[in-house]
Enzyme design. Structure first.
Site, mmCIF file in Angstrom:
data_model
loop_
_atom_site.group_PDB
_atom_site.id
_atom_site.type_symbol
_atom_site.label_atom_id
_atom_site.label_comp_id
_atom_site.label_asym_id
_atom_site.label_seq_id
_atom_site.Cartn_x
_atom_site.Cartn_y
_atom_site.Cartn_z
ATOM 1 N N LYS A 17 0.831 -1.203 0.000
ATOM 2 C CA LYS A 17 0.000 0.000 0.000
ATOM 3 C C LYS A 17 0.866 1.253 0.000
ATOM 4 C CE LYS A 17 -2.518 -0.866 3.457
ATOM 5 N NZ LYS A 17 -2.635 -0.500 4.827
ATOM 6 N N THR A 187 -11.589 -13.690 -7.454
ATOM 7 C CA THR A 187 -11.991 -12.326 -7.112
ATOM 8 C C THR A 187 -12.776 -12.250 -5.801
ATOM 9 O OG1 THR A 187 -14.058 -12.496 -8.333
ATOM 10 C CG2 THR A 187 -12.145 -11.687 -9.552
ATOM 11 N N CYS A 380 26.027 5.761 12.334
ATOM 12 C CA CYS A 380 25.593 5.901 13.728
ATOM 13 C C CYS A 380 26.349 4.908 14.616
ATOM 14 C CB CYS A 380 24.080 5.756 13.811
ATOM 15 S SG CYS A 380 23.407 6.633 15.228
ATOM 16 N N HIS A 519 22.187 9.613 9.878
ATOM 17 C CA HIS A 519 21.638 8.595 8.977
ATOM 18 C C HIS A 519 21.461 9.148 7.559
ATOM 19 C CE1 HIS A 519 20.802 5.468 11.955
ATOM 20 N NE2 HIS A 519 20.621 6.473 12.791
ATOM 21 N N GLU A 521 21.226 7.612 4.862
ATOM 22 C CA GLU A 521 20.349 6.781 4.030
ATOM 23 C C GLU A 521 18.928 7.335 3.955
ATOM 24 O OE1 GLU A 521 21.485 6.033 7.009
ATOM 25 O OE2 GLU A 521 20.081 4.848 8.220
HETATM 26 N N1 GLN Z 1 22.772 2.936 20.092
HETATM 27 C C1 GLN Z 1 23.526 4.053 19.640
HETATM 28 C C2 GLN Z 1 23.106 5.343 20.318
HETATM 29 O O1 GLN Z 1 22.025 5.440 20.861
HETATM 30 C C3 GLN Z 1 23.444 4.203 18.140
HETATM 31 C C4 GLN Z 1 22.068 4.497 17.651
HETATM 32 C C5 GLN Z 1 21.925 4.282 16.183
HETATM 33 O O2 GLN Z 1 22.742 3.588 15.567
HETATM 34 N N2 GLN Z 1 20.887 4.817 15.586
HETATM 35 O O3 GLN Z 1 23.835 6.289 20.286
#
Ligand code: GLN
Length: 547
Positions: A17, A187, A380, A519, A521
């Protein structure tokens, strides 16, 4: 005033969806309209921030710091429109708002009920920013018939009734099962699902039917007749090689035309699909492939790293190379040698994560990539692991670790090279936290600026020295170790503007080794791949050409 498209699902869950909504958003944009996409989730968590990635997949973070459903990631990747806090709501949030108002006395004297108090709260949410866009697409999570979903279905029914006629339409996604034995597409489940919708006052205008087989005209007509929709509004959704073919595929099946017809928009503006044609060309015309290992913890469920997988694919598209993403469980070599598990990959990515389990394996993966000169991207937790690795193996701090693991274990075992962040600056105000805070919504969340060192690898990759990226973490690399680590060759090449929070590290004497506290990504798109992923895949491609 916006026009509204409500997207519901029936028969089974996981029909795509979110993807259908996102692709429709992209098609409306291609016709020159502005869009915004929203997700209404019936579960009782206030947001998905506290859910396990095993259960719910990745948590998608917005610039304004909301922890949201991964479907918002699809929306952004297809439309390029940055999602906001106000684009994601759950029953938990709705009830918590209603109860807060009740305690404050906002409804003084009244009995609080699902109708109208809960439904009003939902309707107010749907209306936010109504004047900003041409089309608002609202996806209702779950499947019609779920108990939790009822207030949402009732709210959208009322909402359409409150608006002028022709302002709202309903699109319902279902499955046509294929019975191989009799060679038939069935269907009936769709008929039942629509019957269920109609029993609560919702008549779909468009039916999108997932099917493994072409839908014969006879079945299409039957669906139209029994579900009370026009035959040309029965849209087939077939399996695709790549999700990024969805806009073109839905266009071929007539989805955007059916939507404009349902709104009686005529003549319909002609679509410009060149962006999606280019995306499709990049998927189909590649030259070779690279194998990239993602060394993580939540490897059984791909959705746990949804945006990372997509960003790697975007990086592949930018380099016209196919990216094979291999999920490697870090825990497997927590105590063993990592080499047999990592040899042969053209690049290694260590993604974000929480908790100690698997972290020794991730530290080994960082060491493997650093010493073997394999491209490494740490995201991270993946950056924190790279810093701990350098602290232990280059700076001689053999007890280096993260306070996160000590907190989890309830005892002090590590030298806290990564520590619990308690105070930081966001925009022009100070944020404060303590270790015992609530777990929901209390991390360093959302977009923050970083300043990149002139002449650094990352400055070259970004082509800029000021960037803004999204964060979601509680712990932070301690800047007190900066000098010591820089002497050993780990450059702190990106810092918060006040110079207190390390945002990016890179290994100097290495072809491509970058760790980022944020992040990246989350901001990558197929038609605009994130620079870090683009260059990371380029580096992997170089390695693949050498062997
Ligand atoms: N656990 C780690 C922190 O809180 C990294 C968090 C993460 O990778 N998003 O800093």
């Amino acid at each position: 005033m916006a026009r509204y498209i409500f997207i519901t699902g029936g028969v089974v869950s996981s029909l795509g969806k979110g993807l259908a909504s996102a692709a429709l958003g992209a098609l409306l944009q291609a016709r020159g309209y502005s869009v915004r996409l929203r997700k209404l989730d019936p579960y009782l968590n206030v947001d998905p921030g506290t859910m396990s990635p095993f259960e719910h997949g990745e948590v998608f973070v917005t610039d304004d710091g909301a922890e949201t459903d991964l479907d918002l990631g699809h929306y952004e990747r297809f439309t390029g429109v940055a999602a906001r806090q106000t684009d994601s709501i759950s029953s938990g949030r709705v009830y918590s708002n209603v109860l807060e108002k009740e305690r404050r006395g906002d409804y003084l004297g009244k009995t609080i009920q699902v109708i109208p108090h809960v439904t009003n709260e939902i309707k107010d949410f749907i209306n936010i920013g109504d004047e900003e866009v041409d089309f608002m697409l609202c996806e209702i999570g779950g499947t019609v018939g779920d108990i939790e979903g009822l207030p949402f279905f009732e709210a959208i029914r009322q909402f359409a009734q409150d608006k002028p006629r022709g302002q709202c339409i309903f699109m319902h996604l279902t499955l046509l099962p294929w019975l191989a034995a009799s060679g038939e597409l069935k269907t009936k489940p769709t008929q039942h699902s629509v019957k269920e919708l109609r029993s609560i006052g919702l008549q779909p205008d468009i039916l999108v039917c997932r099917s493994e087989q072409p839908i014969p005209d006879k079945e299409r007509e039957k669906l139209a007749l029994f579900c009370n929709v026009r035959p040309e509004s029965v849209i087939a959704a077939y399996d695709l090689k790549s999700i990024y073919e969805a806009p073109l595929a839905y266009h071929r099946e007539g989805l955007d035309q059916a939507v404009l017809d349902a709104f009686q928009i005529a003549p319909a503006p002609r679509p410009d699909l060149t962006v999606w044609q280019d995306v499709s060309d990049r998927i189909h015309n590649t030259d070779g492939s690279v194998n990239i290992a993602v060394v993580g913890k939540y490897t059984q469920l791909e959705d746990a790293y949804k945006s990372i997988k997509e960003a790697l694919i975007h990086g592949g598209m930018a380099n016209r190379i196919k990216v094979n993403v291999e999920w490697v469980d870090a825990e497997v070599f927590d105590k063993d040698d990592a080499a047999p598990h990592l040899e042969g990959y053209h690049a290694i990515l260590v993604p974000g994560g929480f908790g100690e389990r698997g972290t020794e394996g991730k530290i080994k993966a960082a060491e493997f990539a650093r010493t073997r000169k394999i491209p490494y991207l740490g995201i991270c937790l993946g950056m924190q692991m790279a810093v701990i690795e350098a602290a232990r193996n280059l700076a001689g701090l053999s007890d280096a670790g993260s306070e996160e693991f000590d907190h989890e274990a309830g005892e002090k075992r590590f030298e806290p090279v990564v520590y619990h962040l308690k105070e930081w600056v966001q925009g022009n105000h100070q944020v404060k936290r303590s270790v015992g805070d609530d777990k929901g919504g209390t991390m360093r969340l959302g977009a923050y600026t970083a300043s990149l060192a002139e002449g650094s690898k990352v400055a070259q990759v970004y082509g800029d020295t000021t960037i803004e990226e999204r964060h979601r973490h509680r712990y932070e690399v301690d800047v007190a170790y900066r000098d010591k680590l820089e002497e050993c060759g780990l450059q702190f090449s990106g810092m918060s503007p006040d110079g207190r929070l390390p945002e990016i590290v890179e290994v100097k004497d290495h072809p491509w080794f970058i760790g980022v506290q944020f992040h990246p990504e989350l901001k990558s798109k197929p038609f605009d791949p994130h620079p870090l992923f683009k260059d990371f895949v380029r580096a992997a491609k170089e390695v693949s050409r050498l062997v």
